[in-house]
Design a protein around this motif. Structure first.
Motif, PDB file in Angstrom:
ATOM      1  N   GLN A  76       0.785  -1.214  -0.075  1.00 59.79           N
ATOM      2  CA  GLN A  76       0.029   0.027  -0.148  1.00 59.79           C
ATOM      3  C   GLN A  76       0.753   1.261   0.070  1.00 59.79           C
ATOM      4  OE1 GLN A  76      -2.590  -0.747   3.384  1.00 59.79           O
ATOM      5  NE2 GLN A  76      -4.200  -0.778   2.110  1.00 59.79           N
ATOM      6  N   ASN A  77       2.125   1.247   0.549  1.00 57.51           N
ATOM      7  CA  ASN A  77       3.105   2.441   0.584  1.00 57.51           C
ATOM      8  C   ASN A  77       4.114   2.482  -0.574  1.00 57.51           C
ATOM      9  OD1 ASN A  77       1.629   3.142   3.096  1.00 57.51           O
ATOM     10  ND2 ASN A  77       3.143   1.735   4.214  1.00 57.51           N
ATOM     11  N   MET A  78       3.897   1.318  -1.315  1.00 61.44           N
ATOM     12  CA  MET A  78       5.077   1.450  -2.383  1.00 61.44           C
ATOM     13  C   MET A  78       5.038   2.563  -3.392  1.00 61.44           C
ATOM     14  SD  MET A  78       3.866  -1.836  -4.584  1.00 61.44           S
ATOM     15  CE  MET A  78       1.815  -1.808  -5.451  1.00 61.44           C
ATOM     16  N   LYS A  79       5.927   2.979  -3.956  1.00 63.64           N
ATOM     17  CA  LYS A  79       5.917   3.597  -4.934  1.00 63.64           C
ATOM     18  C   LYS A  79       6.107   2.872  -6.435  1.00 63.64           C
ATOM     19  CE  LYS A  79       8.725   7.673  -2.983  1.00 63.64           C
ATOM     20  NZ  LYS A  79       9.675   8.503  -3.125  1.00 63.64           N
ATOM     21  N   SER A  80       6.753   1.670  -6.512  1.00 60.54           N
ATOM     22  CA  SER A  80       6.872   0.933  -7.659  1.00 60.54           C
ATOM     23  C   SER A  80       6.799  -0.722  -7.275  1.00 60.54           C
ATOM     24  CB  SER A  80       8.392   0.919  -8.222  1.00 60.54           C
ATOM     25  OG  SER A  80       8.687   0.167  -9.387  1.00 60.54           O
ATOM     26  N   ALA A  81       5.578  -1.127  -7.856  1.00 62.91           N
ATOM     27  CA  ALA A  81       5.337  -2.453  -7.619  1.00 62.91           C
ATOM     28  C   ALA A  81       6.664  -3.465  -8.082  1.00 62.91           C
ATOM     29  CB  ALA A  81       4.129  -3.101  -8.370  1.00 62.91           C
ATOM     30  N   GLY A  82       7.157  -2.946  -9.210  1.00 62.65           N
ATOM     31  CA  GLY A  82       8.104  -3.980  -9.561  1.00 62.65           C
ATOM     32  C   GLY A  82       9.355  -3.768  -8.535  1.00 62.65           C
ATOM     33  N   ALA A  83       9.813  -2.829  -8.549  1.00 62.14           N
ATOM     34  CA  ALA A  83      10.921  -2.490  -7.391  1.00 62.14           C
ATOM     35  C   ALA A  83      10.693  -3.187  -6.066  1.00 62.14           C
ATOM     36  CB  ALA A  83      11.083  -1.172  -7.347  1.00 62.14           C
ATOM     37  N   LEU A  84       9.485  -3.125  -5.349  1.00 61.05           N
ATOM     38  CA  LEU A  84       9.206  -3.769  -4.173  1.00 61.05           C
ATOM     39  C   LEU A  84       9.225  -5.091  -4.479  1.00 61.05           C
ATOM     40  CD1 LEU A  84       8.425  -3.350  -1.282  1.00 61.05           C
ATOM     41  CD2 LEU A  84       5.924  -3.486  -1.966  1.00 61.05           C
ATOM     42  N   THR A  85       8.707  -5.585  -5.487  1.00 62.26           N
ATOM     43  CA  THR A  85       8.690  -7.223  -5.759  1.00 62.26           C
ATOM     44  C   THR A  85      10.021  -7.781  -5.768  1.00 62.26           C
ATOM     45  OG1 THR A  85       6.810  -7.079  -6.885  1.00 62.26           O
ATOM     46  CG2 THR A  85       7.996  -9.166  -7.109  1.00 62.26           C
ATOM     47  N   ILE A  86      11.080  -7.160  -6.495  1.00 55.67           N
ATOM     48  CA  ILE A  86      12.477  -7.360  -6.629  1.00 55.67           C
ATOM     49  C   ILE A  86      12.960  -7.436  -5.047  1.00 55.67           C
ATOM     50  CG2 ILE A  86      14.629  -6.855  -7.643  1.00 55.67           C
ATOM     51  CD1 ILE A  86      13.041  -5.956 -10.131  1.00 55.67           C
ATOM     52  N   LEU A  87      13.023  -6.246  -4.510  1.00 56.31           N
ATOM     53  CA  LEU A  87      13.477  -6.089  -3.334  1.00 56.31           C
ATOM     54  C   LEU A  87      13.183  -7.067  -1.940  1.00 56.31           C
ATOM     55  CD1 LEU A  87      15.223  -4.175  -1.241  1.00 56.31           C
ATOM     56  CD2 LEU A  87      12.979  -3.073  -0.766  1.00 56.31           C
ATOM     57  N   VAL A  88      11.804  -7.491  -2.057  1.00 62.64           N
ATOM     58  CA  VAL A  88      11.301  -8.558  -1.173  1.00 62.64           C
ATOM     59  C   VAL A  88      12.037 -10.037  -1.471  1.00 62.64           C
ATOM     60  CG1 VAL A  88       9.433  -9.668  -0.245  1.00 62.64           C
ATOM     61  CG2 VAL A  88       9.366  -7.269  -0.420  1.00 62.64           C
ATOM     62  N   GLU A  89      11.882 -10.080  -3.043  1.00 65.47           N
ATOM     63  CA  GLU A  89      12.555 -11.443  -3.288  1.00 65.47           C
ATOM     64  C   GLU A  89      13.825 -11.441  -3.167  1.00 65.47           C
ATOM     65  OE1 GLU A  89       9.694 -12.376  -7.672  1.00 65.47           O
ATOM     66  OE2 GLU A  89      11.559 -11.010  -7.324  1.00 65.47           O
ATOM     67  N   LEU A  90      14.745 -10.611  -3.025  1.00 69.37           N
ATOM     68  CA  LEU A  90      16.167 -10.500  -3.000  1.00 69.37           C
ATOM     69  C   LEU A  90      16.278 -10.938  -1.425  1.00 69.37           C
ATOM     70  CD1 LEU A  90      17.435  -7.572  -4.810  1.00 69.37           C
ATOM     71  CD2 LEU A  90      17.873  -9.955  -5.632  1.00 69.37           C
ATOM     72  N   ILE A  91      15.658 -10.342  -0.706  1.00 68.58           N
ATOM     73  CA  ILE A  91      15.755 -10.471   0.925  1.00 68.58           C
ATOM     74  C   ILE A  91      15.340 -11.918   1.064  1.00 68.58           C
ATOM     75  CG2 ILE A  91      14.999  -9.841   3.103  1.00 68.58           C
ATOM     76  CD1 ILE A  91      14.419  -6.931   2.088  1.00 68.58           C
ATOM     77  N   ALA A  92      14.216 -12.539   0.630  1.00 65.76           N
ATOM     78  CA  ALA A  92      13.909 -13.633   1.082  1.00 65.76           C
ATOM     79  C   ALA A  92      14.849 -14.940   0.526  1.00 65.76           C
ATOM     80  CB  ALA A  92      12.395 -13.836   0.386  1.00 65.76           C
TER      81      ALA A  92
ATOM     82  N   LEU B 181       9.336  -3.568   8.127  1.00 61.44           N
ATOM     83  CA  LEU B 181       8.147  -4.355   7.468  1.00 61.44           C
ATOM     84  C   LEU B 181       8.674  -5.215   6.097  1.00 61.44           C
ATOM     85  CD1 LEU B 181       5.040  -2.406   7.974  1.00 61.44           C
ATOM     86  CD2 LEU B 181       5.712  -4.655   9.074  1.00 61.44           C
ATOM     87  N   ILE B 182       9.488  -4.344   5.333  1.00 60.61           N
ATOM     88  CA  ILE B 182      10.209  -5.190   4.144  1.00 60.61           C
ATOM     89  C   ILE B 182      11.040  -6.363   4.676  1.00 60.61           C
ATOM     90  CG2 ILE B 182      11.876  -4.895   2.450  1.00 60.61           C
ATOM     91  CD1 ILE B 182      10.595  -1.983   1.956  1.00 60.61           C
ATOM     92  N   LEU B 183      11.794  -5.993   5.606  1.00 58.62           N
ATOM     93  CA  LEU B 183      12.652  -7.250   6.184  1.00 58.62           C
ATOM     94  C   LEU B 183      11.825  -8.272   6.696  1.00 58.62           C
ATOM     95  CD1 LEU B 183      15.580  -5.235   7.965  1.00 58.62           C
ATOM     96  CD2 LEU B 183      15.719  -6.809   5.946  1.00 58.62           C
ATOM     97  N   LEU B 184      10.787  -7.983   7.267  1.00 64.98           N
ATOM     98  CA  LEU B 184       9.782  -9.051   8.050  1.00 64.98           C
ATOM     99  C   LEU B 184       9.016  -9.608   6.916  1.00 64.98           C
ATOM    100  CD1 LEU B 184       8.378 -10.198  10.643  1.00 64.98           C
ATOM    101  CD2 LEU B 184       6.809  -8.425  10.174  1.00 64.98           C
ATOM    102  N   THR B 185       8.573  -9.072   5.766  1.00 67.94           N
ATOM    103  CA  THR B 185       8.080  -9.674   4.667  1.00 67.94           C
ATOM    104  C   THR B 185       8.905 -10.727   3.981  1.00 67.94           C
ATOM    105  OG1 THR B 185       6.734  -7.915   4.221  1.00 67.94           O
ATOM    106  CG2 THR B 185       6.714  -9.239   2.383  1.00 67.94           C
ATOM    107  N   GLY B 186      10.207 -10.178   3.796  1.00 65.57           N
ATOM    108  CA  GLY B 186      11.012 -11.244   3.048  1.00 65.57           C
ATOM    109  C   GLY B 186      11.702 -12.235   3.834  1.00 65.57           C
ATOM    110  N   ILE B 187      11.854 -12.100   5.170  1.00 64.04           N
ATOM    111  CA  ILE B 187      12.112 -13.311   6.062  1.00 64.04           C
ATOM    112  C   ILE B 187      11.113 -14.205   6.008  1.00 64.04           C
ATOM    113  CG2 ILE B 187      12.839 -13.823   8.212  1.00 64.04           C
ATOM    114  CD1 ILE B 187      14.497 -11.254   8.349  1.00 64.04           C
ATOM    115  N   SER B 188       9.808 -13.829   6.293  1.00 60.60           N
ATOM    116  CA  SER B 188       8.589 -14.449   6.750  1.00 60.60           C
ATOM    117  C   SER B 188       8.423 -15.408   5.330  1.00 60.60           C
ATOM    118  CB  SER B 188       7.473 -13.695   6.882  1.00 60.60           C
ATOM    119  OG  SER B 188       6.995 -12.751   5.958  1.00 60.60           O
TER     120      SER B 188
END
Length: 283
Positions: free
Chosen positions: A28-44, A212-219
């Protein structure tokens, strides 16, 4: 072995609720769906690498396994990207309900491509799964105008295809490494195809909630490893229906902790239908 399967199942149920709720907030707080997806995928994906020593190191020598893995990765990439946009416009509990459609798609593909028997139980179970989504989402003109709903359906079609291609593949690899591959490679694909700039990913990290980004990726990492491991240690026909408990857990979490009372009766009815439907399908 069976006790271990249920331990991993409990971990899966717990972290999935965290994943759904945290992903909803950051999307809900993202600027770019693509960038957020990549960021969370990388962390996970990176976090998953830490668990490699805890699982047997092995690789497949069958070339067909790698072909199926490659195809599955493409559909995982599509699913992850579409799901981010879909989640941004839907409640976490509602998305967890629509996510169960992937089970229907797997059944249909098994019937078409593997010539599996289409039993009465599978038909009834599938009808209950589809019906539960209609209960939640049907409003006049909603299906026509709600792009988040249609993106969610498309995302879970991709998930169904990925799971179908992925059958038994995880047993051929170190589990943690396998999960990492199915997260990191889709991130690379999205980065290349969408031409996402590194500064967009950095901006997403700086402007969104870092915790929350870290929490999403780790979870996400825990969620994938625990689910696959529970399947490996237990019986699919027993574990799969219990995984659907995440639906009602998300509804209850939103009701208790987020004070989300919107359509609570419909969500509980839909959640119950999903659980009954999956149990029938797995008979």
């Amino acid at each position: 072995m069976l006790k271990g399967a249920y331990i991993f199942l409990l971990i899966y149920l717990f972290v999935t609720v965290i994943f759904n709720e945290s992903y909803k907030i950051i999307s809900q707080n993202m600027k770019s769906a693509g960038a957020l997806t990549i960021l969370v995928e990388l962390i996970a994906g990176i976090f998953s690498l830490l668990w490699i020593p805890f699982f047997e190191m092995k690789f497949s020598t069958d070339f067909k396994v790698y072909i199926l893995l490659g195809l599955a990765i493409i559909f995982y990439a599509l699913q992850n990207r579409l799901a981010t946009t879909s989640r941004s416009g839907m409640e976490a509990s509602a998305y967890s309900i629509i996510k169960q459609l992937s089970n229907v798609f797997v059944i249909i593909m098994g019937f078409i491509f593997l010539k599996e028997e289409l039993t009465f139980q599978k038909i009834i179970g599938s009808i209950l799964l589809i019906g539960s989504n209609i209960i939640i989402f049907y409003k006049k003109k909603t299906w026509k105008n709600n792009r988040y709903l249609w993106l969610g359906i498309l995302a879970n079609l991709c998930m169904g295809i990925a799971l179908f291609l992925d059958v038994n593949n995880s047993n051929c690899f170190n589990l943690a490494l396998y999960v990492s591959i199915t997260l990191l490679v889709p991130a690379i694909l999205s980065f290349t195809i969408e031409r996402i700039k590194i500064k967009e990913i950095i901006s997403e990290w700086k402007t969104n909630s870092k915790s929350l980004i870290l929490l999403t990726g780790i979870s996400w990492s825990f969620m994938m490893i625990s689910k696959i491991r529970s399947y490996q240690l237990g019986e699919v026909t027993k574990i799969a229906p219990l995984c659907s408990l995440t639906v009602i857990l998300n509804v209850l979490f939103a009701f208790i902790f987020l004070k989300n009372r919107k359509s609570i009766l419909k969500k509980l009815i839909a959640s119950t239908l999903i659980i009954i439907g999956i149990f029938i399908i797995k008979q």
